[in-house]
Motif scaffolding. Structure first.
Motif, PDB file in Angstrom:
ATOM      1  N   UNK A  39       1.285  -1.498   0.034  1.00 36.91           N
ATOM      2  CA  UNK A  39      -0.026  -0.620   0.238  1.00 36.91           C
ATOM      3  C   UNK A  39       0.894   1.312   0.217  1.00 36.91           C
ATOM      4  N   UNK A  40       1.902   1.180  -1.917  1.00 35.98           N
ATOM      5  CA  UNK A  40       2.637   2.611  -1.066  1.00 35.98           C
ATOM      6  C   UNK A  40       1.560   3.886  -0.807  1.00 35.98           C
ATOM      7  N   UNK A  41       2.324   5.086   0.011  1.00 38.68           N
ATOM      8  CA  UNK A  41       1.932   6.114  -0.059  1.00 38.68           C
ATOM      9  C   UNK A  41       1.832   7.363  -1.891  1.00 38.68           C
ATOM     10  N   UNK A  42       0.852   8.028  -1.977  1.00 39.53           N
ATOM     11  CA  UNK A  42      -0.072   8.521  -3.023  1.00 39.53           C
ATOM     12  C   UNK A  42       0.557  10.027  -2.941  1.00 39.53           C
ATOM     13  N   UNK A  43       1.414  10.417  -3.406  1.00 40.49           N
ATOM     14  CA  UNK A  43       0.845  11.940  -3.569  1.00 40.49           C
ATOM     15  C   UNK A  43       0.324  12.446  -4.724  1.00 40.49           C
ATOM     16  N   UNK A  44       0.416  14.122  -4.767  1.00 39.36           N
ATOM     17  CA  UNK A  44      -0.070  14.868  -5.660  1.00 39.36           C
ATOM     18  C   UNK A  44       0.433  15.585  -6.862  1.00 39.36           C
ATOM     19  N   UNK A  45       0.593  15.108  -8.153  1.00 34.60           N
ATOM     20  CA  UNK A  45       1.521  15.832  -9.256  1.00 34.60           C
ATOM     21  C   UNK A  45       1.133  17.089  -9.444  1.00 34.60           C
ATOM     22  N   UNK A  46       1.427  18.102  -9.268  1.00 37.04           N
ATOM     23  CA  UNK A  46       1.498  19.538  -9.672  1.00 37.04           C
ATOM     24  C   UNK A  46       1.240  20.044 -10.870  1.00 37.04           C
ATOM     25  N   UNK A  47       2.446  18.934 -11.595  1.00 37.78           N
ATOM     26  CA  UNK A  47       2.677  20.014 -13.221  1.00 37.78           C
ATOM     27  C   UNK A  47       2.408  18.695 -14.192  1.00 37.78           C
ATOM     28  N   UNK A  48       1.966  18.916 -14.920  1.00 40.99           N
ATOM     29  CA  UNK A  48       1.865  18.396 -16.501  1.00 40.99           C
ATOM     30  C   UNK A  48       2.786  17.501 -16.833  1.00 40.99           C
ATOM     31  N   UNK A  49       2.621  15.848 -16.586  1.00 34.54           N
ATOM     32  CA  UNK A  49       3.462  14.896 -16.947  1.00 34.54           C
ATOM     33  C   UNK A  49       3.916  14.833 -18.625  1.00 34.54           C
ATOM     34  N   UNK A 191       4.726   8.568 -10.296  1.00 31.00           N
ATOM     35  CA  UNK A 191       5.412  10.235  -9.884  1.00 31.00           C
ATOM     36  C   UNK A 191       4.003  10.157  -8.421  1.00 31.00           C
ATOM     37  N   UNK A 192       2.983   9.776  -8.511  1.00 36.41           N
ATOM     38  CA  UNK A 192       1.984   9.730  -7.085  1.00 36.41           C
ATOM     39  C   UNK A 192       3.768   8.797  -6.460  1.00 36.41           C
ATOM     40  N   UNK A 193       3.922   7.962  -6.896  1.00 37.25           N
ATOM     41  CA  UNK A 193       4.406   7.161  -5.557  1.00 37.25           C
ATOM     42  C   UNK A 193       6.307   7.617  -5.454  1.00 37.25           C
TER      43      UNK A 193
END
Length: 207
Positions: A39-49, A191-193
């Protein structure tokens, strides 16, 4: 029969060459191993990839990725440089670690934020043996860092595939994720991970 010889010196890359199951090798180092869905933590990607993803799709067909160095320069470096636009981290390349004669060598990438650490091991091929090497590096960092620091995360990558692992420091257990992330297809999820691990605030453990 002992796998690790007391009179021998072992670098991290030596663990890649071993043909024993990872659970047997890690047991000799005093750690447990398991394969599970993390259950990997996930963050918010702020920029377009989109630009990064499109760059991979457009340019990779024209590049021969027949060495570990080529994959590091062409596939891994752009991802880590893009990561710096998302989160404030320090990236050390070929970081030397010495814990003991059985745990020493260079980390391909050591990425750290205020309290969280991610070790990325880049390999040309063979994710199985590569994870054993990554596990040895996580064990070395467990013994190298203060004991009250959070659990440790690492990733093994062959460039176009990433797989994560976690060392639970209190339990002395290293978990390898069943799932993996493909580049460029899963780049947003990757990138979220990465962001999630490096910005994750883990709860303190009760004594």
């Amino acid at each position: 029969m002992s796998i690790l010889k007391p009179e021998r010196s072992y670098t991290f890359s030596d663990y890649f060459e071993m043909n024993y199951p990872p659970e047997d090798i890690l047991a000799e180092l005093g750690y447990r191993y398991r394969l599970t869905k993390l259950d990997l933590p996930r963050g918010t990607v702020k920029h377009s990839l989109d630009n990064l993803r499109n760059m991979f799709y457009r340019k990779l067909p024209h590049i021969s990725l027949n060495s570990e160095t080529a994959k590091r320069e062409v596939m891994i470096a752009p991802i880590l440089l893009e990561l710096l636009d998302e989160i404030d981290v320090k990236i050390d390349i070929e970081y030397p670690i010495y814990v003991s004669e059985h745990l020493k060598g260079n980390l391909d990438y050591w990425i750290r934020s205020l309290q969280n650490f991610l070790i990325v091991e880049a390999k040309k091929s063979d994710m199985e043996k590569g994870f054993t090497q990554l596990a040895a590096e996580l064990i070395a960092m467990d013994q190298y860092l203060p004991s009250d620091d959070p659990d440790l995360f690492g990733a093994i990558t062959v460039g176009d595939v990433w797989r994560f692992g976690k060392l639970e420091r209190a339990a002395k257990c290293i978990s390898r994720d069943i799932d993996s992330f493909r580049v460029p297809l899963d780049i947003h999820e990757l990138f979220q991970v990465l962001i999630g691990i490096l910005s994750h605030h883990q709860p303190s453990q009760a004594n």
